[in-house]
Structure formats: structure tokens, C-alpha cells
Design a protein around this motif. Structure first.
Motif, PDB file in Angstrom:
ATOM      1  N   ASN A 108       0.850  -1.184   0.000  1.00  0.00           N
ATOM      2  CA  ASN A 108       0.000   0.000   0.000  1.00  0.00           C
ATOM      3  C   ASN A 108       0.890   1.240   0.000  1.00  0.00           C
ATOM      4  O   ASN A 108       1.569   1.536   0.974  1.00  0.00           O
ATOM      5  CB  ASN A 108      -0.873  -0.035   1.254  1.00  0.00           C
ATOM      6  N   ARG A 109       0.886   1.942  -1.127  1.00  0.00           N
ATOM      7  CA  ARG A 109       1.843   3.053  -1.283  1.00  0.00           C
ATOM      8  C   ARG A 109       1.597   4.202  -0.324  1.00  0.00           C
ATOM      9  O   ARG A 109       2.447   5.056  -0.145  1.00  0.00           O
ATOM     10  CB  ARG A 109       1.847   3.580  -2.725  1.00  0.00           C
ATOM     11  N   TYR A 110       0.410   4.226   0.292  1.00  0.00           N
ATOM     12  CA  TYR A 110       0.165   5.282   1.275  1.00  0.00           C
ATOM     13  C   TYR A 110       1.110   5.173   2.456  1.00  0.00           C
ATOM     14  O   TYR A 110       1.368   6.149   3.147  1.00  0.00           O
ATOM     15  CB  TYR A 110      -1.282   5.227   1.776  1.00  0.00           C
ATOM     16  N   SER A 111       1.626   3.956   2.669  1.00  0.00           N
ATOM     17  CA  SER A 111       2.526   3.774   3.809  1.00  0.00           C
ATOM     18  C   SER A 111       3.783   4.616   3.628  1.00  0.00           C
ATOM     19  O   SER A 111       4.420   5.010   4.590  1.00  0.00           O
ATOM     20  CB  SER A 111       2.894   2.303   3.961  1.00  0.00           C
ATOM     21  N   TYR A 112       4.127   4.889   2.366  1.00  0.00           N
ATOM     22  CA  TYR A 112       5.301   5.737   2.121  1.00  0.00           C
ATOM     23  C   TYR A 112       5.119   7.116   2.752  1.00  0.00           C
ATOM     24  O   TYR A 112       6.055   7.736   3.201  1.00  0.00           O
ATOM     25  CB  TYR A 112       5.532   5.953   0.632  1.00  0.00           C
ATOM     26  N   LEU A 113       3.857   7.580   2.706  1.00  0.00           N
ATOM     27  CA  LEU A 113       3.608   8.940   3.174  1.00  0.00           C
ATOM     28  C   LEU A 113       3.911   9.082   4.662  1.00  0.00           C
ATOM     29  O   LEU A 113       4.294  10.149   5.123  1.00  0.00           O
ATOM     30  CB  LEU A 113       2.156   9.324   2.905  1.00  0.00           C
ATOM     31  N   CYS A 166      12.767  -1.336   7.043  1.00  0.00           N
ATOM     32  CA  CYS A 166      12.042  -2.263   6.156  1.00  0.00           C
ATOM     33  C   CYS A 166      10.538  -2.024   6.254  1.00  0.00           C
ATOM     34  O   CYS A 166      10.012  -1.735   7.319  1.00  0.00           O
ATOM     35  CB  CYS A 166      12.369  -3.696   6.548  1.00  0.00           C
ATOM     36  N   PHE A 167       9.834  -2.131   5.105  1.00  0.00           N
ATOM     37  CA  PHE A 167       8.371  -2.031   5.095  1.00  0.00           C
ATOM     38  C   PHE A 167       7.722  -3.393   5.366  1.00  0.00           C
ATOM     39  O   PHE A 167       6.520  -3.493   5.435  1.00  0.00           O
ATOM     40  CB  PHE A 167       7.870  -1.501   3.743  1.00  0.00           C
ATOM     41  N   CYS A 202      -4.204  -2.446   5.441  1.00  0.00           N
ATOM     42  CA  CYS A 202      -3.031  -3.345   5.509  1.00  0.00           C
ATOM     43  C   CYS A 202      -1.945  -2.803   4.585  1.00  0.00           C
ATOM     44  O   CYS A 202      -2.004  -2.970   3.371  1.00  0.00           O
ATOM     45  CB  CYS A 202      -3.403  -4.762   5.098  1.00  0.00           C
ATOM     46  N   VAL A 203      -0.955  -2.148   5.155  1.00  0.00           N
ATOM     47  CA  VAL A 203       0.062  -1.506   4.316  1.00  0.00           C
ATOM     48  C   VAL A 203       0.937  -2.544   3.638  1.00  0.00           C
ATOM     49  O   VAL A 203       1.625  -2.238   2.670  1.00  0.00           O
ATOM     50  CB  VAL A 203       0.940  -0.528   5.118  1.00  0.00           C
ATOM     51  N   ARG A 204       0.957  -3.774   4.127  1.00  0.00           N
ATOM     52  CA  ARG A 204       1.922  -4.756   3.621  1.00  0.00           C
ATOM     53  C   ARG A 204       1.351  -5.702   2.572  1.00  0.00           C
ATOM     54  O   ARG A 204       2.016  -6.626   2.138  1.00  0.00           O
ATOM     55  CB  ARG A 204       2.486  -5.546   4.784  1.00  0.00           C
ATOM     56  N   GLY A 205       0.058  -5.493   2.233  1.00  0.00           N
ATOM     57  CA  GLY A 205      -0.532  -6.312   1.178  1.00  0.00           C
ATOM     58  C   GLY A 205      -0.798  -7.744   1.598  1.00  0.00           C
ATOM     59  O   GLY A 205      -0.882  -8.627   0.756  1.00  0.00           O
ATOM     60  N   VAL A 206      -0.929  -7.994   2.896  1.00  0.00           N
ATOM     61  CA  VAL A 206      -1.220  -9.352   3.362  1.00  0.00           C
ATOM     62  C   VAL A 206      -2.720  -9.637   3.253  1.00  0.00           C
ATOM     63  O   VAL A 206      -3.123 -10.704   2.828  1.00  0.00           O
ATOM     64  CB  VAL A 206      -0.740  -9.534   4.824  1.00  0.00           C
TER      65      VAL A 206
END
Lengths: 573, 390
Positions: free
Chosen positions: A469-474, A515-516, A562-566
Motif C-alpha cells: 500500500n503506497r500510502y505507507s510511504y507517506l 524495512c516495510f 493493511c500496508v503490507r498487502g497481506v
């Protein structure tokens, strides 16, 4: 004030003082969150499918033992790979889009430097099915390790006096100290593996092994130099790269001499840096951009250049001698087209072209091929390698090949990966459990995870990595990677001390914290927090989150959180 | 104490006097000075309670209605686009029977973008279940805001207090600001049920059956009808303490009027001047100011208009495709009147254009001499006035 029903607080709005569970919102939708851990992009890029996200999370929590255990799930050589791996993983790190990749190789080294862990037995199904492994380089060691974890008694045969193959003999100590390699090997040997050194196998020996063992894996590597096919190759003073790296008495001969190394890959860089350390007057590398391999990573090229080694693109046409000894190389100019795909940032192709390169010693490092032996000549070969399929199966039943001897990519980690695939293929064949799913996993996919093979339930698809989830970058702040301590160039060329040091445990923890953890659940609880129906729960003792089907209305808030795509939304099972 | 202040400032003074526990708002022109004034007092420690910063009006209303459900006094203010964004939460605030008080500065809705006075923003929220009161001047804005807390908390229904952009929000007038002790005595500390209570957790507004839904709507509707009595009573109570009252409607010279002019908000003040002038010319015209819009004071209006031969409604809003919204409401309120007054709608001041005495006199002349009353509204603009002058 008189009573009015329309002002009675208990009557004017629906309010429940018991629990929301009375509302069976689960009937609203057939869509449900599906909890599935996925390969991270770095894991997919790793030929041995290391569970990097899990190891990173453990180190970020200060758990070096747990991280080492995570690496050992897929790979037996974390000390080695933590130093010499070409770290494809880092180029695929999602952090690249944000600031800079996590230094995964450095962290693997930290796990090995600071942690202790034992290999874990996967099954004992192979215990009455002995297997022989010929060769103890990265492919042989990995195959022996995984075979033993699946219960097979392993005979590990090595022609030289010590285990390690190319790792022990071909990689100089300033990149890979012997004690690090030995530490990894000792750990492997805690399994049911019988090492037999000083044992060369010929054609006859192979037949015997095939009789005494249920399967034999050839991991003999490629030790014979490739010739250039140009005049003057037999002149004195022209040394094949591997011979040079293997023999310290040959290395001593370069003291005070002008050395030219021909080739572009790891052997060329290693040979040139070893020559520098042996007191060569000058060391230059002539590489042919259109023909020669490039080193696995930029780091080494930079380090070599810092040590005063020149890299010159050129095309040797003839070795010129005087009284039978090499004195110069005649080259032709490189045309622009030859650079097309093969130039890397740190090369300096603007050096003026010279036709004649005077020299005292030439080291050729343009690739190796199979040693011409009775063992190899009995087998079908193509392009200088033994013919085999992706699982390492040769035309002969029970005979497998892994590493550089087979048709696999010639890097340490690829050799280990081919050893693992062959080991699993052998195990499934011998135990009669090869089925469609296993065949598909072994024959396809960018990478191969032995843990997936042994886990119950659906297998992960290694062609698709987790969609983060690219929002986690923010929300992640931009950080600079931790720097490994490095010895200054003028100091390090005086000896064989390890050039790059490891991180302190505190630094490693900070680096792993960058690490993400793509594709791995770390129990962050965001899915449960955002669930409007309080229906996401983590069963005690389990890591997986599950939606309560009576109340999950399939809104997808958990999957979006879920920012990690699980967690991803799917049909109700 | 008399202060020379803007309408926005007057509302802020009223809010401070009422000691709100939670204020959550988001700045929007021309309401911002209310928010800024409260924020200034808050940072100086003079407001008490909690000011919540939010990212939108939608969240401002969500915050206020949730806070109200914990049993505290809440206030917010907005305008135009902000009110439109709040729309969904307005239904929640009313449906949850909260006592939120909100000041709405009437401003034109985009598009096109503008900052002029126009009542369509709050009138568009007619069916959200909120009480609506329209103020004529700064003093009334202050007094109505104080009254609103008492009304809302008694009925457990949210109340909107409307003041017009610029004419009230930014114009300064001498305004009587009551003493805090007086207000404390008149408006007791909040005493509404704590439906959200940590010691007695509850889940609100779960899914209900069709019949349950109907019954909740019925209760809200009954409470709204009861509101007519409460608004009137609170206004009288206010008068007995502070000496000022406004009624549900206010009438001037209606008893013998051949034409009653119906107005709301600031147009009323100008109409008072025009009326005096017309009366001095012998024209029998009366004035009826409508202050309460929801609940709609049908009985109070009929008492005034049932026997008026002619009615002219002049207003600063439009339901496009029909007419001025007040005019429609008045027509429907008088449908059963035995005298069947003739009613003509006039649109004036839309977009904040000036409604002066000359314009109002033109409307009166037109309505009083008109032979045919038309169903469509008459746009009163500069061209009409100039045409008449020729």
C-alpha cells in the motif's frame, strides 16, 4: 415539565447497551478479507527466496537469533551471502522509491555476526534414502544442507583437503574471511552429513556412488579456464585467473610487476585486487564491453578503483612476447556500439585508446568451463555445462547436477538455489511424493522456497510479489541507510584484512527498522483497528488475522489499511 | 454592556456566554471571524471547554454530534460550501437527537464562486430535521444564539441560527452584550442525557427495521411540532430577563393592511423604513417578518395572513425551477385559509444585490395594484426599477 414520549432519551434513538454482536452484518456481503502472506519483492528477487521481511522484522525487534533462524530456513550460508552475495534483493526493495533500499545484505551479515540458531529439520522421510553430493562449493553445501534437513544421510565428497569449493579457494579473504565460511560450514555439518575430503570422483567412482546411494548430485563447478583463441596465448607470464587466486606462490610473482587482467567479472576484479595486495607495480583491467561479464555489483568495482586499479575498455587481439615471455598486448579500438548494454556507471570509457599495452604479467579471467575429466566426459554437455532441466535432473535417472557445472547462472546465490531445487527434486522423487503442485513449484516461478513446499495449505506465487500500500510511504520518514565501516584504500591494499566491516547490533536494528515488511504480517493491528464491525481477530497463538464471518460485511477497510498487502479482498470461501 | 461589533463577533460573544464544552469548526468565509474570535479566546484561556481542530466541516459536525451524545454543550459555525459538505452529518445530528447549535452565515453556493449574501445554502438543508431561525440584525443574532442552546437542549434537536453574509456577519452595529451572571442564571448548565458514557457503554444507531425507522421519524416529527411551543416560550423567558423578544413571526401595521409584505432577515430592516414612507403616503401596507422556518409556524402566520387580501413575499433565495422558497412555504401554509389571500412572490437581493427602500416600494406598488397574480416569481432587478422610472 410534563412527560413527552418524543423527549424520552431511551426511546428517541436506537441504542443498545449490550453488544454490537446482535447485528449480524456478516450477511451483507460475500466478499471477505483473505489473509495470505506473500513474497516480498526482495524475496522474489532472491534466488533462494530468503524470508527477508520476517528476518528484518526480527532484527528490528533486536532478535538476531530469530532473524538468523529465518535466513536458515532457506539458505545455509548467511555469513557468506551477507558478504559476497550480489544482492539482487536490494534493487527490488520498495524503499528505493522512497529514499534508498534497505541494506539487506548487510543485515544478513548482522544476523550471522550477532545471532545463533540451529538448522531446523523439515521431515525425517528421507532417513533410509542416502544421497551423495560431489563437490562442496555453494551448490554442494546447499544441496547437502537441505537434503539432510529432509532426513537423507548425505555423503559430501570434496576433491581438495577442505570444504567450501570456490568459496574457500576462489574468493579472497578480504571479501570473505575463512573463519566466516568455516562458521557457516560447521553449522551445516551439525546435520547428518558425512564430509569426505581429498576424494576425487572419476567415472568409475560415480558408478559406485550410484550403486551405494539412492541419488547422486554433481556440484563440481567449473574450474578449467576458457581460452581466448588469439595468438600468443602460450607465452610465459599469462596466468588463468582461477589458478592465480588459488595459488599464493603464483600470486607472489607479481611483486613489482606491471599486471594486466583481462575480463570483467568477479574473478577479474578479485584477481586484480589480489595482485595489488601482492605488491604489483600497476594493475589494469582490460574488459571487452561486448563480451565480458560485469561484476555482480558496483560496490566491488568502486572498491577496486579506489585501490588504484584502472579499468579500460579494450579488445585484445594478440599477446606479444619477447624471448617467450609476455611483454605487451595489442588491442583494437572498441566501437561505440559495443558499449550498448554493457556499460556501468563507474566504468571510465573515456580513457584514450592505446594500441599497445606493455605488461609483465597477464591474468586471464574470461570465464571457466568444466574440467575435462572422465567424470564429466561421460555426461552430455552443451555450452560447456552438463545438460539438465531446471530441477537439475540429467538424462540419467538418479543423477542430478547443480551449480556452475549445470546450466545455471554462475553466482554464489544462484548455485545455492540450484542446489536447493535439486535437493527437493531428489527428495520428492525418492519418497515417491512428486506431484503436480510440487512439479509446478520446482519448474516455474522466479524463486523457490523450500518452506513453502513443506507448509500446508496454498503455496505462494513467486511470480507475483506483495502489492504494498503506497500510502505507507507517506507516513514513513526518509532515512539514510546505515553505513558499514570500511578500511581506507591505502591501508587495505597492504594486506588481506576484511575491507568492509559489519554493523553494530544497534545500527543493524535501526537499518532493519527501515524495512516495510512487504507481504508479511507483523501484527500491527491496523486491520483490527479500522474494522467498523470489530470483526478482525487474531486467534491466540496464531499470527493470521481472520474476519468473523457473522459480522464482517466485506467493506474492505482492513485490506485498505493493511500496508503490507497481506490482507486482500476475495470471495467468501 | 453595549458593544459596537460585527454580527460574527456578536455570535461569538453569545457562544462564550453560554459556556460551550466542545467547539469544533472549520474556517470558511464569511463565517471565519466567529471561529477566529472563539479561537483567540480559547488560546487566552477565556473560552473554557475544548476547541477541536478538524480537517473539514463534515468532521466538525461529526465531532459536535458525538460530543453532544456524551451530554455536553456543543457549538459550531459554517457557511455555504461548508454547510453543503456537512449535509450528511446534519441528518445524523438530528436523527441522533443531539442538541448541537450551529451558526450559519448565509452565503451564495458555488458555482459560480461568490461570497455574497444568499439564503439558499441553509434553505437547502430544510429537510435535515434541524430547527432554523433567521436573524434580522446583530442583536437578534446574539439573542437567538443564546436562546438556541436552551431550545436545543430541551428538545434534543439541533438548531441552526442564520445570519446573512456581510449585512450581518461583517457590518458593525451597537449590540447589547448581556452580563455573564445574567446568562448563567437564565441558561443553566447543560443537562442532557449522556447517551455515550464510558461507564455504561452503548452502541447507537444500529440497523433498525422498517417499522422501527418509521416510529423514530414520527417521534422526531412530534418533537419538532412541540418545538413551536418551546421556541415561543423560551423567547418570552428571554424577554423577561433581557427585555428583548422576537416571536415566531413579527407583525407591523397588519390589522388594516390591504397588502402584507412578508420578509425575512435583513430585508426586514429596510422594509420597516419603506413601510413608514408608504404609510405616510396613505398606502395601507403591513409587514410580516418570518423568523422561524423549521418548524414552520403555520398557525402564527395564518393568524396574520388569513384575512389579508394581498400578500407579497420578497426574498433572497431561489429553488430553481420553482420560486423563492419562503413563498412556496407560505402559499402552502395558507392553502386552507377561508379568505384565500392573493400571493405574489418577488425575488430580490439574490447574489447579495442591494434591496433598498426604492425597490421595496416598487414591490408594494406592484402588488397592491396588480390585477393578475402570477404563479411564477417576479425578478426585481435594476432594469425593472429603471423601466418603472421611465
Amino acid at each position: 415539565m410534563s412527560y413527552h414520549k418524543f423527549l424520552d432519551p431511551e426511546l428517541i434513538i436506537p441504542i443498545s447497551r449490550s453488544s454490537t454482536t446482535a447485528f449480524r452484518t456478516g450477511s451483507w456481503s460475500r466478499i471477505r478479507p483473505v489473509f495470505e502472506e506473500k513474497f516480498s519483492p526482495c524475496s522474489v528477487a532472491c534466488p533462494t527466496a530468503n524470508n527477508i521481511a520476517s528476518a528484518m522484522f526480527k532484527i528490528s525487534q533486536g532478535d538476531f537469533d530469530g532473524a538468523l533462524a529465518a535466513f536458515l530456513e532457506e539458505s545455509p550460508l548467511p555469513g557468506v551471502c551477507g558478504r559476497v552475495c550480489n544482492h539482487n534483493c536490494q534493487s527490488k526493495c520498495n524503499r528505493n522509491d522512497h529514499d534508498s533500499s534497505v541494506r539487506i545484505r548487510t543485515i544478513e551479515r548482522s544476523a550471522s555476526d550477532h545471532g545463533t540458531a540451529k538448522p531446523v529439520q523439515l521431515t525425517d522421510a528421507g532417513k533410509k534414502l542416502p544421497v551423495a553430493v560431489i563437490g562442496s562449493g555453494p551448490a554442494g553445501l546447499a544441496a547437502a544442507y537441505h537434503l539432510a534437513r529432509m532426513g537423507h544421510p548425505v555423503s559430501l565428497l570434496e576433491a581438495s583437503e577442505r570444504l567450501g569449493g570456490l568459496l574457500a579457494m576462489g574468493i579472497p579473504g578480504y571479501r570473505l574471511p575463512k573463519k566466516v565460511l568455516n562458521h557457516d560450514i560447521e553449522r551445516i555439518l551439525t546435520l547428518d552429513i558425512k564430509p569426505i575430503t581429498n576424494h576425487t570422483v572419476d567415472h568409475e567412482g560415480l558408478e559406485k556412488l550410484l550403486d551405494s546411494h539412492k541419488a547422486v548430485l554433481l556440484a563440481t563447478g567449473t574450474w578449467a579456464p576458457t581460452t581466448m583463441g588469439i595468438p600468443g596465448e602460450d607465452l610465459k607470464g599469462i596466468i588463468p585467473g582461477l589458478d592465480f587466486l588459488l595459488d599464493s606462490s603464483i600470486q607472489a610473482q607479481v611483486k613489482g610487476r606491471n599486471v594486466i587482467v583481462i575480463g570483467g567479472g568477479n574473478t577479474a576484479i578479485d584477481a586484480s585486487r589480489v595482485a595489488m595486495r601482492n605488491g604489483a607495480a600497476t594493475v589494469s583491467i582490460l574488459y571487452r564491453p561486448d563480451l565480458d561479464a560485469l561484476p555482480d555489483s558496483d560496490d566491488e568495482v568502486c572498491e577496486a578503483e579506489e585501490e588504484g586499479i584502472l579499468r579500460i575498455p579494450s579488445h585484445p587481439m594478440e599477446f606479444i612476447g619477447e624471448k617467450g615471455e609476455i611483454c605487451s598486448i595489442r588491442c583494437r579500438e572498441i566501437v561505440q556500439a559495443e558499449y550498448s548494454n554493457n556499460c556501468i556507471s563507474s566504468s571510465k570509457p573515456n580513457i584514450e585508446f592505446k594500441e599497445l599495452f606493455p605488461c609483465d604479467v597477464v591474468i586471464t579471467a574470461i570465464g571457466q568451463t568444466l574440467v575435462a575429466s572422465s567424470l564429466h566426459s561421460s555426461l552430455q554437455q552443451e555450452y560447456g555445462r552438463i545438460v539438465a532441466d531446471r530441477q537439475g535432473r540429467t538424462a540419467r535417472k538418479g543423477l542430478y547436477v547443480a551449480g556452475d557445472a549445470g546450466p545455471f547462472q554462475a553466482t554464489v546465490v544462484d548455485a545455492m538455489a540450484s542446489g536447493k531445487r535439486a535437493a527437493v527434486s531428489i527428495h520428492l522423487e525418492l519418497t515417491g511424493s512428486m506431484d503436480e503442485t510440487s512439479t509446478a513449484l520446482l519448474d516455474s516461478g522466479r524463486t523457490f522456497s523450500i518452506m513453502d513446499m513443506f507448509k500446508t495449505g496454498p503455496k505462494r506465487n513467486s511470480d507475483a510479489s506483495a502489492k504494498i500500500n503506497r500510502y505507507s510511504y507517506l507516513t514513513a520518514s526518509e532515512t539514510t541507510p546505515q553505513c558499514s565501516p570500511t578500511i581506507a584504500a591505502d591501508e587495505r591494499v597492504c594486506g588481506f584484512q576484511e575491507v568492509v566491516g559489519g554493523l553494530e547490533s544497534k545500527e543493524a536494528t535501526a537499518e532493519a527498522g527501515r524495512c516495510f515488511y512487504c507481504g508479511s504480517c507483523i501484527g500491527c493491528d491496523l486491520c483490527a483497528t479500522f474494522c467498523p464491525d470489530v470483526s478482525m481477530c487474531q486467534e491466540s497463538g496464531k499470527t493470521a488475522y481472520e474476519a468473523d464471518p457473522e459480522h464482517c460485511k466485506g467493506c474492505g477497510a482492513c485490506a485498505a489499511a493493511c500496508v503490507r498487502g497481506v490482507l486482500e479482498m476475495g470471495e467468501e470461501q | 454592556m453595549k458593544k459596537f461589533i460585527t454580527g460574527n463577533h456578536a455570535v461569538a460573544e453569545a457562544v462564550r456566554l453560554c459556556r460551550p464544552d466542545v467547539v469544533a469548526a472549520y474556517p470558511i468565509t464569511p463565517q471565519t471571524p466567529i471561529y477566529e474570535q472563539l479561537a483567540d479566546w480559547d488560546s487566552a484561556g477565556e473560552l473554557g471547554g475544548t476547541m477541536v481542530k478538524v480537517e473539514s466541516e463534515h468532521s466538525a459536525m461529526a465531532t459536535c454530534l458525538s460530543a453532544s451524545l456524551t451530554g455536553v454543550r456543543t457549538f459550531t459555525a459554517t457557511s455555504s460550501q461548508g454547510l453543503a459538505l456537512m449535509h450528511e452529518m446534519l441528518h445524523f445530528a438530528a436523527g441522533s437527537r443531539t442538541a448541537v447549535v450551529m451558526a450559519v452565515v448565509n452565503r451564495s453556493l458555488a458555482a459560480p464562486w461568490a461570497f455574497w449574501s444568499d439564503q439558499t445554502d441553509s434553505l437547502s438543508q430544510r429537510d435535515t430535521g434541524w430547527l432554523q431561525l433567521y436573524c434580522e440584525d446583530n442583536q437578534e443574532a446574539l439573542d437567538t444564539t443564546i436562546q438556541a442552546f436552551k431550545i436545543a437542549e430541551e428538545l434534543m434537536l439541533p438548531v441552526m441560527v442564520m445570519l446573512e453574509a456581510n449585512f450581518i456577519s461583517h457590518f458593525m452595529e451597537p449590540t447589547e452584550v448581556p452580563e455573564p451572571d445574567q446568562v448563567d442564571e437564565w441558561l443553566l448548565p447543560v443537562n442532557i442525557p449522556r447517551r455515550f458514557d464510558l461507564s455504561n457503554p452503548g452502541f447507537m444507531n444500529g440497523v433498525v427495521s422498517a417499522k422501527q425507522y418509521r416510529d423514530f421519524r414520527r417521534l422526531a416529527s412530534d418533537a419538532m411540532e412541540h418545538a413551536l411551543t418551546v421556541v415561543e416560550r423560551v423567547d418570552k423567558e428571554y424577554e423577561s430577563t433581557f427585555g428583548r423578544s422576537y416571536g415566531l413571526v413579527e407583525t407591523v401595521d397588519c390589522a388594516d393592511a390591504e397588502l402584507v409584505l412578508v420578509t425575512t432577515a435583513t430585508i426586514t430592516s429596510t422594509a420597516r423604513v419603506a413601510l413608514a414612507s408608504l404609510r405616510s403616503k396613505g398606502i395601507k401596507v403591513g409587514l410580516c417578518k418570518l423568523r422561524l422556518f423549521r418548524p414552520f409556524p403555520v398557525k402564527a402566520l395564518r393568524d396574520v395572513l388569513d384575512n389579508a387580501p394581498r400578500v407579497a413575499v420578497i426574498e433572497r433565495n431561489i429553488s430553481i425551477g420553482r420560486e423563492g422558497i419562503f413563498c412556496s412555504e407560505i402559499k402552502s401554509a395558507l392553502i386552507n385559509s377561508p379568505g384565500r389571500p392573493k400571493i405574489q412572490g418577488y425575488l430580490a437581493g439574490i447574489g447579495g444585490t442591494d434591496v433598498n427602500t426604492q425597490l421595496i416600494e416598487w414591490v408594494v406598488q406592484d402588488a397592491i395594484t396588480r390585477e393578475v397574480f402570477v404563479d411564477q416569481p417576479i425578478w426585481v432587478d435594476d432594469a425593472v426599477l429603471e423601466g418603472e422610472a421611465q
